[in-house]
Structure formats: C-alpha cells, structure tokens
Motif scaffolding. Structure first.
Motif, PDB file in Angstrom:
ATOM      1  N   THR A   1       0.801  -1.227   0.000  1.00  0.00           N
ATOM      2  CA  THR A   1       0.000   0.000   0.000  1.00  0.00           C
ATOM      3  C   THR A   1       0.833   1.277   0.000  1.00  0.00           C
ATOM      4  O   THR A   1       0.439   2.267  -0.615  1.00  0.00           O
ATOM      5  CB  THR A   1      -0.936   0.028   1.222  1.00  0.00           C
TER       6      THR A   1
ATOM      7  N   ARG B   1       0.112   3.989  -2.896  1.00  0.00           N
ATOM      8  CA  ARG B   1      -0.487   5.305  -2.638  1.00  0.00           C
ATOM      9  C   ARG B   1       0.452   6.418  -3.080  1.00  0.00           C
ATOM     10  O   ARG B   1       0.021   7.448  -3.611  1.00  0.00           O
ATOM     11  CB  ARG B   1      -0.798   5.446  -1.149  1.00  0.00           C
TER      12      ARG B   1
ATOM     13  N   ASP C   1     -10.430   3.226  -0.548  1.00  0.00           N
ATOM     14  CA  ASP C   1     -10.013   1.832  -0.681  1.00  0.00           C
ATOM     15  C   ASP C   1     -10.868   1.154  -1.740  1.00  0.00           C
ATOM     16  O   ASP C   1     -12.064   1.438  -1.874  1.00  0.00           O
ATOM     17  CB  ASP C   1     -10.137   1.091   0.649  1.00  0.00           C
TER      18      ASP C   1
ATOM     19  N   HIS D   1      -8.508   7.085   4.454  1.00  0.00           N
ATOM     20  CA  HIS D   1      -9.786   7.335   3.797  1.00  0.00           C
ATOM     21  C   HIS D   1     -10.677   8.228   4.677  1.00  0.00           C
ATOM     22  O   HIS D   1     -10.477   8.337   5.878  1.00  0.00           O
ATOM     23  CB  HIS D   1     -10.495   6.029   3.435  1.00  0.00           C
TER      24      HIS D   1
ATOM     25  N   ASP E   1      -1.277   3.972   7.668  1.00  0.00           N
ATOM     26  CA  ASP E   1      -2.295   5.022   7.756  1.00  0.00           C
ATOM     27  C   ASP E   1      -2.059   5.909   8.981  1.00  0.00           C
ATOM     28  O   ASP E   1      -1.983   7.133   8.886  1.00  0.00           O
ATOM     29  CB  ASP E   1      -3.697   4.403   7.863  1.00  0.00           C
TER      30      ASP E   1
ATOM     31  N   TYR F   1     -16.999   2.142   4.881  1.00  0.00           N
ATOM     32  CA  TYR F   1     -15.856   1.252   5.052  1.00  0.00           C
ATOM     33  C   TYR F   1     -16.324  -0.175   5.311  1.00  0.00           C
ATOM     34  O   TYR F   1     -17.053  -0.436   6.265  1.00  0.00           O
ATOM     35  CB  TYR F   1     -14.990   1.735   6.217  1.00  0.00           C
TER      36      TYR F   1
END
Length: 352
Positions: free
Chosen positions: A68, A72, A88, A166, A191, A215
C-alpha cells in the motif's frame, strides 16, 4: 475546484465496480480518478483499463505488487490537483462527499478535512454503524496547538480519532513532503503514522460530523498476518520518537499511552496467530519471540502499563509466560470464530 481521488487496487474482486461508480457518479464532477493497480491477479487490471477508456477523468497505472505505501505514493505523484483524497478499492463513498469537501475547502484554507465514516458489512443493509466518537459530536475546526494537543494525542492513547487515510482530503504538498515516519512498515500502521506526520505539519483542520465514507468490515484484520508484530513494534518506536520530539511537556503521559497500546497490540497479535494454519508449537515459538522483544520488555515496566492492566497479565509479562498468552489468544479466537464466519457469509452477498 478539481479533486484527485487515489484508489490503490489489489485484488478487490467484484466490490471494485461499486467503488469506482460511487466516485464517477459524484455530484462534484470536477475530479480525476487515479486507479493504481498494485499487481492485481483477479481481473481488476482489465477493469481499470476499461474504466479509463470510457471516462476521460480516469487515469490508469499498472505496476508490480509492492504494497500500500508505494502504491499510494504513486497515486499522489500522478495527481494533478491541489487536494487528494483516498478511497479503498472495496469501499464506496456518499454521492456528495467530494462536493462537501470542495465547499469546505473553498470557505477556508484547511490543510485537511475529515468526515465521519460508516462501518458496514456487505452492502450495509444488515450492519451500518457510524463512528460515535466525541470528535464527531459536531463540526469543529482545529488550529495550531489544538491539533497537537487534541488530535494527534489520540494516536498515543487509542482515542476515537480515525487513523485511516480514507474519509479525509489533504493538501497534496503535505502528502508529498511528510512521509518519513512510514519507513519500516509493511502491512499495518502506514495510515496512522502517515496521518500523525501530516497532522503535525498541518495548520488548520476541519472535522465534519456527517458520515460520508462507507468502510467495509472483514478485511485483512481478520486474516493471519505474519509481519504484524514487526509493524506493531515499529509503531511503538515511532510513537516514542514523536513523543520525545514534540511532547516534552507531557512526555511521560504519551509514553504511558504508547506502552499501553503496545501491550494491547501484543494481545491482538497473539490472537492473530490463531487465524492461520500454525501448529501449537509454532504459535508458542512466536509468542516466546514476542515476549522477549526489547520493546515489550520496556513496556512491561512502564508506569501506565503497571496501573492499567490486571495483575495476572502483568505477572505473565514479567515472567515471559507464553502459556498464559497462548490461553488468552486461543480463548479470544474461539469467542470470535463464529463472528468471523458470519462476517464472511455477509461479505459474500452479491454487490449491486
């Protein structure tokens, strides 16, 4: 105002279409959707190319599987807008999320805008729960020292300010300039510690009480993750670093919080061993490694840990009693087993 939406894509399956459609059908149409394929093998690559052919706002990028963090990062680098938000690939967003974000950003010079989130199972028909943490009691602006004192400390003490990327929109330059704390993470923590660094360098943040992001529950946190413990102790290292650098006036309090979080995450990591196919001997060996780790030993003698946890657990930490932690991990696994089965069944309900 143009907004860049970055979606890292790795084998999301049939849920991916709903995610993309929720973005392209936004009431705010001045957007670019950047789909970064992280080596998917489930047919998502073809879907990404199809979306990019049908809608000029979609940018497609394909690369080998890296995880990830670099995925990103590539999306941020490709973004052409001043502001970037993340979605996501198995989640979806409210039809007006980008419009609401844009209106907020036009009203004031915010570095970050945060919305509330719904946690859902399947399509949210059976389970849809909003974050009821006190940060979302009302719309609120945080500035200067308030950010450090009221928001970032949540990441030391487990307070309900969302750690996820997010449900937030960021100034792109902040995302590009402040990712030093991400070094050393593989599957968990990117995150939280990306946000920690970005928020430390933010001057003004707006929090919205309205849930605009959906989510899906039942992702990687319900699977065995071999590198989880390494990320847990790396997170503790980062928390200590930030506490010493930015919180000298409340250093012990922050170290207490990070030590308590580390021991709580130790329990979660032990539980996670039972989600795989490890034998009892292999699980015991892993627990022994965990208990001998220097940071676990350091946290064991922390003031906050000594006050917070029951005597039985503290004694097990001090004596490196792997049998104790095996028992509690196994008991928690048995308790959660049915819940996981139900979640997986709901998650397989066909998407719209």
């Amino acid at each position: 105002m143009k907004i860049s939406v970055v979606v890292p894509v790795y084998n999301p399956g049939v849920k991916f279409k709903k995610c993309v459609k929720s973005i392209l059908n936004q009431s705010h149409t001045d957007l670019e959707l950047i789909l970064v394929n992280d080596g998917s093998t489930d047919g998502s690559a073809e879907l990404i190319d199809d979306f990019s052919r049908k809608d000029f706002r979609v940018k497609a990028f394909h690369k080998s599987n890296e995880g990830t963090i670099p995925t990103r990062r590539k999306g941020i680098e490709l973004a052409a807008s001043e502001f970037v938000t993340f979605v996501d690939s198995d989640d979806w967003i409210h039809p007006k999320m980008l419009e609401i974000f844009a209106n907020e950003l036009k009203q004031s010079e915010y570095d970050v805008v945060v919305c509330n989130t719904f946690r859902v199972l399947g399509e949210g028909r059976l389970v849809k729960q909003r974050n009821n943490g006190w940060y979302f009691d009302e719309d609120k602006v945080y500035e200067g020292e308030e950010i450090k004192k009221d928001i970032i400390t949540a990441y030391f003490h487990g307070h309900p300010f969302p750690a996820a990327l997010h449900g937030k929109i960021y100034r792109r330059d902040l995302l590009l300039q402040h990712d030093n704390l991400l070094k050393g993470f593989t599957i968990l923590g990117d995150d939280l510690f990306y946000n920690m660094e970005i928020l430390l360098h933010s001057k003004k943040i707006k929090v919205l009480k309205e849930p605009l992001y959906y989510y899906r529950l039942g992702g990687t946190t319900s699977k065995y993750m071999p590198n989880l413990f390494n990320d847990v102790v790396r997170g503790y290292e980062v928390q200590k670093q930030v506490a010493h650098q930015y919180y000298q006036d409340s250093l012990q309090s922050q170290l207490n919080g990070s030590s308590i979080m580390l021991i709580n995450m130790l329990n979660r990591t032990v539980y996670g061993l039972f989600l795989g196919s490890l034998s009892q001997k292999e699980i015991m060996n892993e627990i022994n490694k965990y208990l001998s780790n220097k940071y676990i030993q350091e946290a064991t003698i922390n003031q906050g840990v000594k006050k917070f946890f029951p005597e039985e657990l503290k004694k097990a930490l001090e004596e490196k009693d792997s049998t104790y932690f095996y028992r509690i991990g196994q008991a928690y696994y048995r308790k959660k087993y049915l819940k996981h089965r139900v979640m997986k069944m709901i998650d397989k309900i066909p998407v719209s």
